[in-house]
Design a protein around this motif. Structure first.
Motif: not given
Length: 205
Positions: A51-56, A131-141
């Motif tokens: 989540l922090l990576a998504g925010w960054w 995270l899937l709704l924010i950043h697809r690759r990060l969300g998939a992981l």
């Protein structure tokens, strides 16, 4: 309304057989016990980092992306609170109480620490869905890690399969509207705040 208003949920009657099958597998795979216990105990930190990576990354994106990222954290908190309330209503005893002879990797929790649904799984799926709704690759992981978290909760003997299945649905059901509404209605506020002292938190440039 409190848990005493209802008869406690009998989890063993729902899928106790499946639970025993999984814990028998855990008994026969001692080499996997320590890694699964470590992941189930400390894996929540990975979702915080995600989540922090998504925010960054959202700092370099538009206001809507940042609003969605912030809403992701809110979704996790809301999912946890709702799930804890559900636990108190159904008051399902942990499987280690109903099936005391099954193999356990994780120590049996106190009597007032109920099983249905799994908090760990709810938080994991809320974070992964956000995270899937924010950043697809990060969300998939994160989704792969969420599935592993759910599996680990049964493997270590902490939950029945239905505990983690419903928990996954709760986390997902809370995260989707929270993030979508946050993106839509939070973007104007983020845009304004990007010109304030909060700019370093909300924008890279």
């Amino acid at each position: 309304m409190t848990a005493t208003s209802f008869q406690a949920l009998d989890g063993a009657a729902i899928d106790g057989g499946w639970y025993t099958t999984v814990t028998d597998f855990a008994r026969d795979t001692h080499w996997l016990n320590a890694p699964m216990l470590a992941f189930t105990s400390y894996g929540a930190a990975l979702f915080v980092l995600a989540l922090l990576a998504g925010w960054w990354m959202a700092r370099r994106a538009d206001a809507a992306a940042m609003a969605a990222s912030l809403a992701g954290g809110v979704a996790v908190i809301l999912a946890y609170l709702l799930n804890s309330g559900i636990k108190d209503v159904f008051a399902e005893p942990r499987p280690c109480r109903a099936l005391p002879h099954d193999f356990l990797v994780e120590a049996c929790p106190p009597l007032n620490d109920y099983a249905f649904p799994s908090n760990h799984t709810t938080v994991a799926f809320a974070a992964a869905t956000a995270l899937l709704l924010i950043h697809r690759r990060l969300g998939a992981l994160a989704l792969v890690l969420a599935v592993l978290m759910a599996a680990s909760r049964v493997y270590v003997g902490a939950h029945y399969p239905h505990d983690v299945i419903i928990a996954a649905l709760v986390g997902t059901a809370i995260a989707v509207p929270t993030v979508l509404l946050g993106r839509r209605y939070g973007a104007p506020t983020v845009e304004r705040l990007r010109t304030s002292r909060l700019r370093p938190v909300l924008a890279r440039r």
